[in-house]
Motif scaffolding. Structure first.
Motif, PDB file in Angstrom:
ATOM      1  N   HIS A  61       0.854  -1.193   0.000  1.00  0.00           N
ATOM      2  CA  HIS A  61       0.000   0.000   0.000  1.00  0.00           C
ATOM      3  C   HIS A  61       0.887   1.239   0.000  1.00  0.00           C
ATOM      4  O   HIS A  61       2.029   1.180   0.444  1.00  0.00           O
ATOM      5  CB  HIS A  61      -0.939  -0.004   1.218  1.00  0.00           C
ATOM      6  CG  HIS A  61      -0.208  -0.033   2.530  1.00  0.00           C
ATOM      7  ND1 HIS A  61       0.259  -1.200   3.089  1.00  0.00           N
ATOM      8  CD2 HIS A  61       0.167   0.958   3.369  1.00  0.00           C
ATOM      9  CE1 HIS A  61       0.876  -0.921   4.232  1.00  0.00           C
ATOM     10  NE2 HIS A  61       0.849   0.386   4.417  1.00  0.00           N
ATOM     11  N   HIS A  63       1.931   5.428   0.794  1.00  0.00           N
ATOM     12  CA  HIS A  63       1.771   6.553   1.725  1.00  0.00           C
ATOM     13  C   HIS A  63       2.390   7.784   1.083  1.00  0.00           C
ATOM     14  O   HIS A  63       3.375   7.666   0.362  1.00  0.00           O
ATOM     15  CB  HIS A  63       2.528   6.315   3.046  1.00  0.00           C
ATOM     16  CG  HIS A  63       2.003   5.195   3.878  1.00  0.00           C
ATOM     17  ND1 HIS A  63       0.779   5.229   4.487  1.00  0.00           N
ATOM     18  CD2 HIS A  63       2.556   4.014   4.225  1.00  0.00           C
ATOM     19  CE1 HIS A  63       0.592   4.103   5.172  1.00  0.00           C
ATOM     20  NE2 HIS A  63       1.660   3.340   5.027  1.00  0.00           N
ATOM     21  N   HIS A 105       4.727   0.185   0.357  1.00  0.00           N
ATOM     22  CA  HIS A 105       5.349  -0.849   1.187  1.00  0.00           C
ATOM     23  C   HIS A 105       4.323  -1.857   1.703  1.00  0.00           C
ATOM     24  O   HIS A 105       3.123  -1.659   1.588  1.00  0.00           O
ATOM     25  CB  HIS A 105       6.155  -0.229   2.339  1.00  0.00           C
ATOM     26  CG  HIS A 105       5.321   0.303   3.461  1.00  0.00           C
ATOM     27  ND1 HIS A 105       5.833   0.588   4.703  1.00  0.00           N
ATOM     28  CD2 HIS A 105       3.996   0.608   3.550  1.00  0.00           C
ATOM     29  CE1 HIS A 105       4.877   1.031   5.478  1.00  0.00           C
ATOM     30  NE2 HIS A 105       3.774   1.060   4.826  1.00  0.00           N
ATOM     31  N   GLU A 107       3.686  -4.535   5.204  1.00  0.00           N
ATOM     32  CA  GLU A 107       4.077  -4.831   6.589  1.00  0.00           C
ATOM     33  C   GLU A 107       3.353  -6.128   6.944  1.00  0.00           C
ATOM     34  O   GLU A 107       2.131  -6.147   7.076  1.00  0.00           O
ATOM     35  CB  GLU A 107       3.628  -3.689   7.508  1.00  0.00           C
ATOM     36  CG  GLU A 107       4.229  -2.338   7.141  1.00  0.00           C
ATOM     37  CD  GLU A 107       3.342  -1.150   7.501  1.00  0.00           C
ATOM     38  OE1 GLU A 107       2.242  -1.012   6.912  1.00  0.00           O
ATOM     39  OE2 GLU A 107       3.729  -0.364   8.367  1.00  0.00           O
ATOM     40  N   GLN A 120       1.098   1.367  15.784  1.00  0.00           N
ATOM     41  CA  GLN A 120       1.497   2.224  14.677  1.00  0.00           C
ATOM     42  C   GLN A 120       0.962   3.625  14.913  1.00  0.00           C
ATOM     43  O   GLN A 120      -0.227   3.818  15.202  1.00  0.00           O
ATOM     44  CB  GLN A 120       1.037   1.696  13.324  1.00  0.00           C
ATOM     45  CG  GLN A 120       1.623   2.604  12.221  1.00  0.00           C
ATOM     46  CD  GLN A 120       1.685   1.980  10.845  1.00  0.00           C
ATOM     47  OE1 GLN A 120       0.829   2.248  10.013  1.00  0.00           O
ATOM     48  NE2 GLN A 120       2.687   1.170  10.599  1.00  0.00           N
TER      49      GLN A 120
HETATM   50 FE   FE2 Z   1       1.998   1.424   5.848  1.00  0.00          FE
END
Ligand code: FE2
Length: 280
Positions: A61, A63, A105, A107, A120
């Protein structure tokens, strides 16, 4: 100098939700109740020993326009990005990622069972830094200072400086953040100076604490936003664990859409367009 103690300004109950590919989490900041606490745009806590709650992770996704901070206290997460960076975040370790003009990125949990617990935080960037190149500060647990006090209290210093002088691992962040993981011994007191007007919160993650001069009770799972002041303090009758997070407000307009946080709607539209056009 007269110090003004901080007290509770607002109590926040976390909102159960899910994000990524069905990861169950509790959202404290970035909800209808608490849209943001400038410069903090979002605070999530994920905590489960049921693999179904986390196993599908946060696949690829994007950012743009802010920073993501991932701090773990149990389990492991692997991150990968489109610039070729890859690593595993472990308990006590932290990744402070500045997405800047754009990053894509993933995760993903680096485990198939057991407890995964972590946080987060999204930290806004001022307009002058939103289109900077992406950058990381990443530290394995041994690189994040752990302050051991005589009382048995331990403070992991992700960012900022404790009253005993321990400096955090993460440096040179514009909003001068404080990010402490405080494991308080029974009957001990924790005292921390903060910039008078820094926005600050305490999230109790284990046990319960009595905060400030009025010994206001805060229980496990509860987050409190603090009033302005020079100093926060708390004590706990039995061992407790809390995150203390604070930073300087940016005081700029926020235009927010999914994984992008800009200053205007036009910039937000541009972010979606750039992402669609493969410009990240
Ligand atoms: Fe992220």
């Amino acid at each position: 100098m007269n110090t003004k103690p901080r007290v509770i300004a607002q109590r926040v109950q976390g909102q159960p939700t899910s994000d990524g590919d069905g990861v169950k989490l509790t959202r404290y900041i970035g909800t209808q109740a608490v849209d943001m606490l400038d410069p903090f745009l979002l605070l999530d806590c994920f905590s489960s020993d049921t693999p179904d709650d986390y196993i599908r992770g946060f696949p690829s996704h994007p950012h743009r326009g802010f920073e993501t901070v991932t701090y773990l206290i149990a389990g492991k997460m692997r991150h990968k990005d489109n610039a070729g960076n890859e690593g595993v975040i472990e308990p006590g370790g932290v990744q402070w990622m500045s997405a800047g003009r754009g990053i894509i990125h993933s995760e993903m949990p680096e485990q198939i069972d057991g407890l995964l617990k972590g946080f987060q935080l999204w930290v806004n960037l001022p307009s002058s830094e939103k289109m900077k190149a992406p950058a990381y500060q990443e530290f394995v647990p041994a690189q994040v200072p752990l302050e051991q006090r005589d009382s048995g209290t331990q403070v992991r210093v992700v960012a900022g400086q404790t009253n005993l002088g321990t400096h955090g691992a993460v440096r040179n962040i514009g909003v001068s953040p404080t990010y402490l993981d405080v494991q308080l011994a029974a009957q001990d007191e924790f005292v921390q100076n903060l910039g008078f007007d820094h926005h600050a919160l305490v999230l109790v993650i284990e046990g319960q604490i009595q905060l400030g001069p009025n010994a206001e009770l805060v229980r496990s799972g509860e987050l409190v936003i603090l009033s302005q002041g020079d100093q926060v303090s708390w004590q706990s009758p039995s061992p407790s664990r809390c995150l203390l997070i604070a930073g300087q407000a940016i005081k700029q307009p926020v235009a927010r859409g999914g994984p992008f946080v800009m200053n205007t709607q036009a910039e937000l539209m541009q972010a979606f367009q750039d992402y669609r056009n493969g410009c990240f």
